[in-house]
Scaffold this active site. Structure first.
Site, PDB file in Angstrom:
ATOM      1  N   PRO A 121       0.977  -1.200  -0.102  1.00 53.19           N
ATOM      2  CA  PRO A 121       0.118   0.126  -0.087  1.00 53.19           C
ATOM      3  C   PRO A 121       0.831   1.175   0.059  1.00 53.19           C
ATOM      4  CG  PRO A 121      -0.085  -1.180   2.296  1.00 53.19           C
ATOM      5  CD  PRO A 121       0.837  -1.909   1.268  1.00 53.19           C
ATOM      6  N   ASP A 134       5.763   2.471   2.641  1.00 52.86           N
ATOM      7  CA  ASP A 134       4.886   1.295   2.727  1.00 52.86           C
ATOM      8  C   ASP A 134       4.053   1.671   3.908  1.00 52.86           C
ATOM      9  OD1 ASP A 134       3.805  -1.110   3.388  1.00 52.86           O
ATOM     10  OD2 ASP A 134       5.555  -2.315   3.005  1.00 52.86           O
ATOM     11  N   HIS A 135       2.866   1.742   3.517  1.00 55.49           N
ATOM     12  CA  HIS A 135       1.726   2.305   4.757  1.00 55.49           C
ATOM     13  C   HIS A 135       1.583   1.157   5.757  1.00 55.49           C
ATOM     14  CE1 HIS A 135      -0.389   5.176   6.783  1.00 55.49           C
ATOM     15  NE2 HIS A 135      -1.350   5.701   6.002  1.00 55.49           N
ATOM     16  N   ARG A 136       1.956   0.052   5.651  1.00 57.94           N
ATOM     17  CA  ARG A 136       1.971  -1.041   6.712  1.00 57.94           C
ATOM     18  C   ARG A 136       2.691  -0.893   7.551  1.00 57.94           C
ATOM     19  NH1 ARG A 136       2.832  -6.339   2.633  1.00 57.94           N
ATOM     20  NH2 ARG A 136       4.564  -4.785   2.025  1.00 57.94           N
ATOM     21  N   ILE A 150       5.065   2.530   7.849  1.00 59.61           N
ATOM     22  CA  ILE A 150       5.216   3.519   8.206  1.00 59.61           C
ATOM     23  C   ILE A 150       3.905   4.442   7.993  1.00 59.61           C
ATOM     24  CG2 ILE A 150       6.551   5.655   6.760  1.00 59.61           C
ATOM     25  CD1 ILE A 150       8.569   3.506   6.143  1.00 59.61           C
TER      26      ILE A 150
END
Ligand code: CAO
Length: 253
Positions: free
Chosen positions: A50, A225-227, A229
Site C-alpha cells: 500500500p 509502505d503504509h503497513r 510507516i
C-alpha cells in the site's frame, strides 16, 4: 452448492484485445527482456504494497554554492546533486531507522539494518536498473559520485549482474537531470520506502521585511509502505532530509 456472492468492482473485465491496425498504421516490436522482467516486479510491488507518496521541497541554495566551489577547485567538473542526496539520506536513515528496515511477511518481524546500502535507479536503453552503492556511510561524496557514474555506465553498456543490484536498504530515483516537479516512485521490495527527486528550480520566497529572496528548491517525493510507516513518520523523514540538504557542510569530509 451456493456460489460466493461477487462484490462490487471485484469482477474485473478481461484485458482489452484491441485491433490497433484497424484504426491506422502501426509498428510492432518485442519488449526487451529487461522490461519484461521488470514489469512483473513493478506490478507485484505496486499491488502488494500500500503506497502513499509524500511531497516536500528542500532549499538547496547553499548546496548549489558548495557544488559550484567544489567544481571550481576540482578542475571544472561540478558533482551532480545526487551523491549529496545519497549522503544526506544516510544521515536521515540513521535518525529514522524504520526507513532502513524491511518487513518479514512470514514472521511478522521488522528487520532493522545497521548498514547503509543505497540503490540508485539508472535509466538504460533496455529499461530501468538499480545498482546498489554499498556502505555509503563510509564513503565520501566524491567516492559515491564516482561509483554512481561507473555503475551507470556499466548498466548502460552491458547490464548488471544481480550481485551489483542486491542488498539495498533504500532506493533513490532521480529525474533531476530531466525535469518534473514530483512523481510517485514504486517501492523496490523488500525495501519500505523510495525517494523520488525532480529538477531543482528557482522560486521566490518571502524574505526579511517582505523582500523577495530567490531560493533554489529541490522537489522530493517519498513513497512509503503504509503497513509499516505512517504519514507523520514520512513527513518527519522528509523534513529531516531537507534540513540536512539545507546545511550541506556536514556532507563534506
Ligand atoms: N536538479 C537540477 N539539476 C540536476 C538535478 C536536480 N535534482 N540532478 C541532476 N541535475 C543536473 C546536474 O547538475 C548535471 O547538470 P550539468 O551537466 O549541467 O552539471 C546533470 O543534471 C547531470 O545529470 P546526470 O544524469 O549525468 O547525473 P545524475 O547524477 O543526476 O544522475 C543517474 C545519474 C544515473 C541517476 C541518471 O542519469 C539517471 O539514469 N536517471 C534516471 C533515473 C530514472 O529513470 N528514474 C525513474 C525511475 S521510475 O520509473
Amino acid at each position: 452448492m451456493s456460489e460466493e456472492p461477487r462484490r462490487f468492482g471485484e469482477d474485473l473485465p478481461p484485458w482489452p484485445q484491441a485491433d490497433f491496425a484497424a484504426f491506422g498504421e502501426i509498428e510492432v516490436k518485442p519488449l526487451s527482456r529487461l522490461r519484461r522482467v521488470a514489469a512483473g516486479y513493478f506490478a507485484r510491488n505496486w499491488v502488494m504494497i500500500p503506497h502513499v507518496t509524500h511531497h516536500d521541497q528542500a532549499d538547496v541554495t547553499a548546496l548549489e554554492g558548495l557544488r559550484g566551489s567544489l567544481g571550481a577547485s576540482g578542475g571544472g567538473t561540478k558533482p551532480s546533486p545526487l551523491p549529496f542526496i545519497v549522503k544526506a539520506l544516510v544521515e536521515t536513515l540513521r535518525a529514522h531507522p524504520l526507513f532502513n528496515a524491511s518487513l518479514e511477511l512470514t514472521s511478522g518481524n521488522i528487520v532493522y539494518k545497521k548498514y547503509f546500502h543505497v540503490g540508485v535507479a539508472v535509466d538504460t536503453p533496455g529499461g530501468l536498473l538499480v545498482p546498489v552503492i554499498r556502505d555509503c556511510d563510509r564513503k565520501s561524496v566524491t567516492q559515491i559520485a564516482a561509483e554512481i557514474a561507473a555503475l551507470a555506465e556499466k548498466a548502460r553498456a552491458k547490464g548488471l549482474p544481480m550481485s551489483d543490484m542486491s542488498g539495498g536498504c533504500f532506493t533513490v530515483s532521480s529525474l533531476g537531470n530531466i525535469g518534473g516537479t514530483g512523481f510517485t516512485p514504486i517501492i523496490n521490495a523488500p525495501e519500505v520506502a523510495v525517494l523520488g527527486v525532480c529538477r531543482a528550480a528557482w522560486a521566490p520566497k518571502r524574505g526579511e521585511g517582505d523582500s523577495v529572496a530567490w531560493r533554489l528548491m529541490l522537489p522530493l517525493s517519498l513513497s512509503y509502505d503504509h503497513r509499516l510507516i505512517n504519514g507523520a513518520d514520512a513527513a518527519r523523514f522528509t523534513r529531516h532530509l531537507a534540513g540536512v540538504l539545507e546545511r550541506p557542510g556536514s556532507l563534506i569530509d
